[in-house]
Motif scaffolding. Structure first.
Motif, PDB file in Angstrom:
ATOM      1  N   ASN A  82       0.845  -1.193   0.000  1.00  9.91           N
ATOM      2  CA  ASN A  82       0.000   0.000   0.000  1.00  9.91           C
ATOM      3  C   ASN A  82       0.884   1.248   0.000  1.00  9.91           C
ATOM      4  OD1 ASN A  82      -1.884   2.013   0.444  1.00  9.91           O
ATOM      5  ND2 ASN A  82      -2.850   1.020   2.193  1.00  9.91           N
ATOM      6  N   GLU A  83       0.593   2.183  -0.905  1.00  4.61           N
ATOM      7  CA  GLU A  83       1.406   3.389  -0.991  1.00  4.61           C
ATOM      8  C   GLU A  83       1.343   4.232   0.285  1.00  4.61           C
ATOM      9  OE1 GLU A  83       0.105   5.937  -4.130  1.00  4.61           O
ATOM     10  OE2 GLU A  83      -1.793   6.433  -3.178  1.00  4.61           O
ATOM     11  N   ALA A  84       0.339   3.986   1.128  1.00  6.68           N
ATOM     12  CA  ALA A  84       0.202   4.747   2.364  1.00  6.68           C
ATOM     13  C   ALA A  84       1.402   4.553   3.290  1.00  6.68           C
ATOM     14  CB  ALA A  84      -1.087   4.356   3.093  1.00  6.68           C
ATOM     15  N   PHE A  85       2.064   3.400   3.198  1.00  8.71           N
ATOM     16  CA  PHE A  85       3.219   3.170   4.064  1.00  8.71           C
ATOM     17  C   PHE A  85       4.450   2.652   3.317  1.00  8.71           C
ATOM     18  CE2 PHE A  85       0.317  -0.511   4.500  1.00  8.71           C
ATOM     19  CZ  PHE A  85       1.118  -1.544   4.066  1.00  8.71           C
ATOM     20  N   ALA A  86       4.343   2.440   2.006  1.00  9.44           N
ATOM     21  CA  ALA A  86       5.459   1.865   1.248  1.00  9.44           C
ATOM     22  C   ALA A  86       6.710   2.738   1.307  1.00  9.44           C
ATOM     23  CB  ALA A  86       5.046   1.646  -0.206  1.00  9.44           C
ATOM     24  N   ASN A  87       6.551   4.044   1.132  1.00  9.56           N
ATOM     25  CA  ASN A  87       7.714   4.927   1.145  1.00  9.56           C
ATOM     26  C   ASN A  87       8.369   4.975   2.522  1.00  9.56           C
ATOM     27  OD1 ASN A  87       9.419   7.058  -0.166  1.00  9.56           O
ATOM     28  ND2 ASN A  87       8.518   8.306   1.453  1.00  9.56           N
TER      29      ASN A  87
END
Length: 452
Positions: A54-59
């Motif tokens: 999920n891009e919400a926590f990937a970075n």
């Protein structure tokens, strides 16, 4: 991408590998002897592992978690691709079922594991092959039952909890005190909560205008909005499905729970019928609502991080949702770490997931990123940072409630389609287009066909 095939090997070889891992104990999940094993790379030939999340926590994982992991495993290079939530399942399925998948690790939401498992996309993490790569101190029994079960399907453990989210109740204690209402305890019931709500709609600055409300949460049409209704229903003994896998929510308990969800709008900010995750979160962090039903992982950004909230730690409480006749309310939303069954780097991929879900990994994750742990030992221990103390207490309560009341979305390969149906009919009810009984009956009829 470097691809090193890890053969299953003979029983004796697996035994030697397991013994080697046990010998070094892997206190930090990454001893020198363990790193030298085939499949974990060398300085000359590092292993590359790709993850879809999920891009919400990937970075955040890429910039903060991966460097920490590489202190233990410098020869495993992890690349994490962030994908919007609404696209993540489809992209994961497409990749995992292709002839040559890109991703070794799939981070799967709670209800997606059955769908991925049914198409053969996932590796059994308790297989003999995986057992040879599993640290002796990993301790499967240490996980709370509710989050661990999110990664299981038909008796096979395909995933482990990496971000153990739970739907919880956030409390702005200052607004309760301003209204002269007792700050809620974990024992508060839905009846008591609704009786207090009118007093929490208040004028806090004396200008004659309401500027604070009792509640904000999911009301808009989206897949996660029905989880509020479901939590109310579950806390009163209701279920989504019966023992035969048929819809069981179109009952008096289900109807009353749906009407309770809509009643919350009477005590919510103007326009809250179009509010979801982001809008309710913003309202709470700005001190506009006394309570919020939202995912527990937002606690750090709501009570600790001065860049994202106007509130202070001593103002914010966290606990399970109000209790019904069956006990407190909660809803499970676990992000599972899974290994692609077609990965050529299974050992390295499982090592990444092991580290994240180990006792050491959980401690680092919760202290540094505010991510909720799933292990009983983590929650029972004194946390490394003070603000996690009340969070751990509330989280354990939520796990216990979820396990007792089976508080999770439908577990089925067609669960995503079923959730969309619930969202559609729930939205029609909220908009006043249909009554509660009719909304649930229509949803039950449609879902029964989908699940068949």
């Amino acid at each position: 991408m470097s691809r090193i095939h890890e053969a299953a090997g003979s029983v004796s070889r697996r035994a030697l590998m397991a013994a080697a891992v046990s010998t070094v104990a892997m206190a930090a999940f990454g001893g020198t002897a363990a790193r030298a094993q085939d499949g974990l790379g060398t300085p000359e030939q590092p292993i590359e592992v790709r993850m879809i999340a999920n891009e919400a926590f990937a970075n955040q994982w890429q910039t903060l978690m991966v460097p920490e992991f590489n202190k233990a495993y410098p020869n495993i290079k992890v690349t994490i691709d962030g994908v919007p939530y609404v696209e993540l399942l489809a992209k994961s399925m497409l990749d995992a079922t292709g002839p040559s998948p890109t991703y070794d690790i799939i981070i799967a939401d709670d209800p997606w594991v059955p769908q991925l498992a049914e198409v053969g996309a996932l590796m059994d993490l308790k297989s003999a092959e995986a057992a040879a790569w599993t640290d002796a101190g990993y301790d499967w029994d240490d996980f709370n039952a509710a989050p661990l079960a999110a990664g299981e399907w038909k008796g096979v453990q395909y995933g482990v909890p990496l971000r153990s989210n739970m739907l919880m109740m956030f409390v702005n204690k200052a607004l309760y005190e301003k209204a002269g209402v007792p700050v809620p305890t974990p024992d508060i019931t839905w009846e008591q909560y609704l009786a207090q709500a009118p007093k929490l709609v208040q004028d806090t600055n004396g200008d004659g205008k309401v500027d604070a409300w009792a509640i904000d949460t999911y009301f808009v049409r989206e897949p996660l909005t029905p989880t509020i209704w479901q939590t109310i229903m579950n806390s009163n003994g209701g279920s989504l499905l019966d023992e035969n896998g048929k819809p069981a929510f179109n009952t008096e308990i289900g109807i009353a729970a749906l009407e309770t969800h809509k009643k919350l709008l009477e005590f919510a900010p103007t326009g809250a019928v179009s509010h979801g995750f982001s809008e309710s979160l913003q309202a709470f962090r700005q001190g506009l609502v006394a309570t919020m039903f939202n995912w527990g992982s937002v606690y750090k950004g709501s009570a600790i991080d001065e860049k994202t909230t106007t509130l202070k730690p001593d103002q914010v409480g966290i606990q399970a949702l109000p209790a019904g006749s069956g006990g407190p309310g909660a809803h499970r939303g676990i992000w599972n770490g899974t290994v692609s069954s077609k990965s050529e780097n299974k050992q390295a991929a499982w090592t990444v997931i092991q580290w994240l879900s180990s006792k050491e990994g959980e401690a680092w994750h919760s202290a540094n990123l505010g991510v909720f742990p799933a292990r009983k030992s983590t929650l029972a221990a004194k946390p490394s940072v003070e603000w996690l103390g009340p969070v751990f207490v509330g989280l354990q309560q939520a796990y216990d409630a979820a396990e007792k009341g089976k508080m999770w979305r439908i577990r089925h390969p067609r669960s995503d389609a079923a959730q969309q149906i619930l969202a559609d009919e729930h939205s029609r009810f909220m908009a006043g287009q249909i009554g509660a009984a009719e909304a649930l009956q229509v949803a039950a009829d449609k879902i029964e066909k989908v699940l068949d």
